[in-house]
Scaffold this motif. Sequence first.
Motif, PDB file in Angstrom:
ATOM      1  N   THR A  11       0.809  -1.217   0.000  1.00 56.40           N
ATOM      2  CA  THR A  11       0.000   0.000   0.000  1.00 56.40           C
ATOM      3  C   THR A  11       0.845   1.271   0.000  1.00 56.40           C
ATOM      4  O   THR A  11       0.333   2.353  -0.263  1.00 56.40           O
ATOM      5  CB  THR A  11      -0.931   0.029   1.227  1.00 56.40           C
ATOM      6  OG1 THR A  11      -0.152  -0.166   2.406  1.00 56.40           O
ATOM      7  CG2 THR A  11      -1.978  -1.069   1.124  1.00 56.40           C
ATOM      8  N   THR A  64      -7.227  -0.912   3.529  1.00 55.09           N
ATOM      9  CA  THR A  64      -6.503  -1.134   2.274  1.00 55.09           C
ATOM     10  C   THR A  64      -7.330  -1.794   1.189  1.00 55.09           C
ATOM     11  O   THR A  64      -6.965  -1.761   0.018  1.00 55.09           O
ATOM     12  CB  THR A  64      -5.257  -2.009   2.519  1.00 55.09           C
ATOM     13  OG1 THR A  64      -5.662  -3.228   3.143  1.00 55.09           O
ATOM     14  CG2 THR A  64      -4.267  -1.300   3.436  1.00 55.09           C
ATOM     15  N   CYS A  65      -8.445  -2.415   1.557  1.00 60.32           N
ATOM     16  CA  CYS A  65      -9.287  -3.088   0.567  1.00 60.32           C
ATOM     17  C   CYS A  65     -10.046  -2.042  -0.250  1.00 60.32           C
ATOM     18  O   CYS A  65     -10.798  -1.237   0.287  1.00 60.32           O
ATOM     19  CB  CYS A  65     -10.280  -4.027   1.263  1.00 60.32           C
ATOM     20  SG  CYS A  65     -11.393  -4.860   0.110  1.00 60.32           S
ATOM     21  N   LEU A  66      -9.840  -2.032  -1.558  1.00 58.41           N
ATOM     22  CA  LEU A  66     -10.501  -1.070  -2.436  1.00 58.41           C
ATOM     23  C   LEU A  66     -11.799  -1.645  -2.994  1.00 58.41           C
ATOM     24  O   LEU A  66     -11.836  -2.763  -3.488  1.00 58.41           O
ATOM     25  CB  LEU A  66      -9.577  -0.675  -3.594  1.00 58.41           C
ATOM     26  CG  LEU A  66      -8.347   0.148  -3.235  1.00 58.41           C
ATOM     27  CD1 LEU A  66      -7.507   0.401  -4.484  1.00 58.41           C
ATOM     28  CD2 LEU A  66      -8.755   1.467  -2.601  1.00 58.41           C
ATOM     29  N   LEU A  80     -13.813  -0.925  -5.872  1.00 58.76           N
ATOM     30  CA  LEU A  80     -13.649  -0.136  -7.080  1.00 58.76           C
ATOM     31  C   LEU A  80     -14.958   0.420  -7.616  1.00 58.76           C
ATOM     32  O   LEU A  80     -14.984   1.459  -8.273  1.00 58.76           O
ATOM     33  CB  LEU A  80     -12.952  -0.982  -8.160  1.00 58.76           C
ATOM     34  CG  LEU A  80     -11.550  -1.464  -7.782  1.00 58.76           C
ATOM     35  CD1 LEU A  80     -10.974  -2.321  -8.898  1.00 58.76           C
ATOM     36  CD2 LEU A  80     -10.635  -0.292  -7.501  1.00 58.76           C
ATOM     37  N   GLN A  81     -16.044  -0.261  -7.353  1.00 50.80           N
ATOM     38  CA  GLN A  81     -17.331   0.199  -7.864  1.00 50.80           C
ATOM     39  C   GLN A  81     -17.820   1.445  -7.124  1.00 50.80           C
ATOM     40  O   GLN A  81     -18.759   2.086  -7.551  1.00 50.80           O
ATOM     41  CB  GLN A  81     -18.391  -0.905  -7.733  1.00 50.80           C
ATOM     42  CG  GLN A  81     -18.162  -2.113  -8.625  1.00 50.80           C
ATOM     43  CD  GLN A  81     -17.235  -3.129  -7.984  1.00 50.80           C
ATOM     44  OE1 GLN A  81     -16.565  -2.817  -7.000  1.00 50.80           O
ATOM     45  NE2 GLN A  81     -17.173  -4.323  -8.524  1.00 50.80           N
ATOM     46  N   HIS A 131     -16.233   4.506  -6.360  1.00 52.69           N
ATOM     47  CA  HIS A 131     -15.333   5.652  -6.510  1.00 52.69           C
ATOM     48  C   HIS A 131     -13.949   5.417  -5.913  1.00 52.69           C
ATOM     49  O   HIS A 131     -13.319   6.334  -5.429  1.00 52.69           O
ATOM     50  CB  HIS A 131     -15.967   6.899  -5.882  1.00 52.69           C
ATOM     51  CG  HIS A 131     -17.348   7.188  -6.372  1.00 52.69           C
ATOM     52  ND1 HIS A 131     -17.611   7.600  -7.658  1.00 52.69           N
ATOM     53  CD2 HIS A 131     -18.544   7.097  -5.750  1.00 52.69           C
ATOM     54  CE1 HIS A 131     -18.927   7.762  -7.818  1.00 52.69           C
ATOM     55  NE2 HIS A 131     -19.510   7.455  -6.665  1.00 52.69           N
ATOM     56  N   ASN A 132     -13.524   4.169  -5.927  1.00 58.00           N
ATOM     57  CA  ASN A 132     -12.168   3.849  -5.484  1.00 58.00           C
ATOM     58  C   ASN A 132     -11.934   4.129  -4.001  1.00 58.00           C
ATOM     59  O   ASN A 132     -10.830   4.406  -3.567  1.00 58.00           O
ATOM     60  CB  ASN A 132     -11.133   4.624  -6.315  1.00 58.00           C
ATOM     61  CG  ASN A 132      -9.943   3.758  -6.640  1.00 58.00           C
ATOM     62  OD1 ASN A 132     -10.065   2.547  -6.762  1.00 58.00           O
ATOM     63  ND2 ASN A 132      -8.786   4.364  -6.798  1.00 58.00           N
ATOM     64  N   TRP A 133     -12.996   4.089  -3.215  1.00 60.97           N
ATOM     65  CA  TRP A 133     -12.851   4.238  -1.769  1.00 60.97           C
ATOM     66  C   TRP A 133     -12.401   2.921  -1.159  1.00 60.97           C
ATOM     67  O   TRP A 133     -12.668   1.853  -1.692  1.00 60.97           O
ATOM     68  CB  TRP A 133     -14.200   4.589  -1.122  1.00 60.97           C
ATOM     69  CG  TRP A 133     -14.641   5.994  -1.340  1.00 60.97           C
ATOM     70  CD1 TRP A 133     -13.932   7.010  -1.904  1.00 60.97           C
ATOM     71  CD2 TRP A 133     -15.920   6.544  -0.999  1.00 60.97           C
ATOM     72  NE1 TRP A 133     -14.689   8.146  -1.941  1.00 60.97           N
ATOM     73  CE2 TRP A 133     -15.910   7.894  -1.392  1.00 60.97           C
ATOM     74  CE3 TRP A 133     -17.060   6.014  -0.410  1.00 60.97           C
ATOM     75  CZ2 TRP A 133     -16.999   8.730  -1.198  1.00 60.97           C
ATOM     76  CZ3 TRP A 133     -18.153   6.843  -0.213  1.00 60.97           C
ATOM     77  CH2 TRP A 133     -18.118   8.186  -0.602  1.00 60.97           C
ATOM     78  N   THR A 134     -11.737   3.022   0.002  1.00 59.97           N
ATOM     79  CA  THR A 134     -11.497   1.817   0.785  1.00 59.97           C
ATOM     80  C   THR A 134     -12.745   1.540   1.613  1.00 59.97           C
ATOM     81  O   THR A 134     -13.603   2.409   1.793  1.00 59.97           O
ATOM     82  CB  THR A 134     -10.298   1.971   1.740  1.00 59.97           C
ATOM     83  OG1 THR A 134     -10.617   2.948   2.736  1.00 59.97           O
ATOM     84  CG2 THR A 134      -9.035   2.375   0.999  1.00 59.97           C
ATOM     85  N   TRP A 135     -12.823   0.340   2.144  1.00 58.89           N
ATOM     86  CA  TRP A 135     -13.956  -0.019   2.999  1.00 58.89           C
ATOM     87  C   TRP A 135     -14.031   0.924   4.207  1.00 58.89           C
ATOM     88  O   TRP A 135     -15.104   1.351   4.620  1.00 58.89           O
ATOM     89  CB  TRP A 135     -13.792  -1.467   3.455  1.00 58.89           C
ATOM     90  CG  TRP A 135     -14.881  -1.978   4.354  1.00 58.89           C
ATOM     91  CD1 TRP A 135     -14.798  -2.134   5.705  1.00 58.89           C
ATOM     92  CD2 TRP A 135     -16.193  -2.409   3.980  1.00 58.89           C
ATOM     93  NE1 TRP A 135     -15.984  -2.631   6.193  1.00 58.89           N
ATOM     94  CE2 TRP A 135     -16.854  -2.809   5.159  1.00 58.89           C
ATOM     95  CE3 TRP A 135     -16.866  -2.486   2.770  1.00 58.89           C
ATOM     96  CZ2 TRP A 135     -18.156  -3.284   5.165  1.00 58.89           C
ATOM     97  CZ3 TRP A 135     -18.175  -2.977   2.778  1.00 58.89           C
ATOM     98  CH2 TRP A 135     -18.800  -3.357   3.957  1.00 58.89           C
ATOM     99  N   GLU A 179     -12.974   4.079   4.371  1.00 56.97           N
ATOM    100  CA  GLU A 179     -13.457   5.395   3.934  1.00 56.97           C
ATOM    101  C   GLU A 179     -14.960   5.388   3.706  1.00 56.97           C
ATOM    102  O   GLU A 179     -15.660   6.363   4.009  1.00 56.97           O
ATOM    103  CB  GLU A 179     -12.724   5.815   2.660  1.00 56.97           C
ATOM    104  CG  GLU A 179     -11.259   6.149   2.875  1.00 56.97           C
ATOM    105  CD  GLU A 179     -10.483   6.267   1.578  1.00 56.97           C
ATOM    106  OE1 GLU A 179      -9.386   6.861   1.606  1.00 56.97           O
ATOM    107  OE2 GLU A 179     -10.956   5.762   0.534  1.00 56.97           O
TER     108      GLU A 179
END
Length: 218
Positions: free
Chosen positions: A31, A171-173, A175-176, A178-182, A184
């Motif tokens: 990361t 760290t897990c993205l 992608l569907q 808006h590219n946020w992590t879980w 966020e």
Amino acid sequence: MMKNRNSQSYVIFNDPGEFKLQRFIHEVRTTEPQANFCLVDHQLDEIPESIQDTGDISFIKGSVLAKDTFTRANLKEAKAVIILPIESNESESDASTKTTVDLVEQFIRDDTRVMHVLVNPDNAWLFENSRSVQILESFEVLTLVQECQDPYSAETVEDLLLNSSGTSPKTCLILQLHNWTWGELNEALHRYNQNTSINCNLLALIQDGKSNTCPQYD
């Protein structure tokens, strides 16, 4: 004499062994691809080639009783400092760890994170006035206990902790979205809850027409 000329380094006191150090660097760089490291140890003469080949790692040979060891490690510019026991499975090592923690705290900034590995939980009282975060050396034992009593829980723990292949909230993205992590996504949802006074949660159980959220809302 070698110096750590990098800033924002992960500074590690006491060599954990080639494999563990290699694994640590790999997981951090999953990361943080540009992360740099500094190993401080008084027994090694040089770090193994496999570690040198990872690049951006400094080595400081020196005793924690020598002031210049800390200045050469450039602790004032460190991102985080990790103190490992000088001897695994040796309770007495916690006393040496305490000494190193106290000395490290004299050289770092207020925003620098400090972590130490504790061999014996009974020695936790040594660190009561330290800002260092405790991590149990016997963590793998606790994971084994859980796996014995709760089959497949070890896989869940591994998924939560691994940057390279797990599902850590930080760290897990997704992608569907808006590219946020879980993490966020959950923080955004929490702000929405506060602004609208509507209680909603991504982790909720619906049972008998009632929702049970985690964490609970008061």
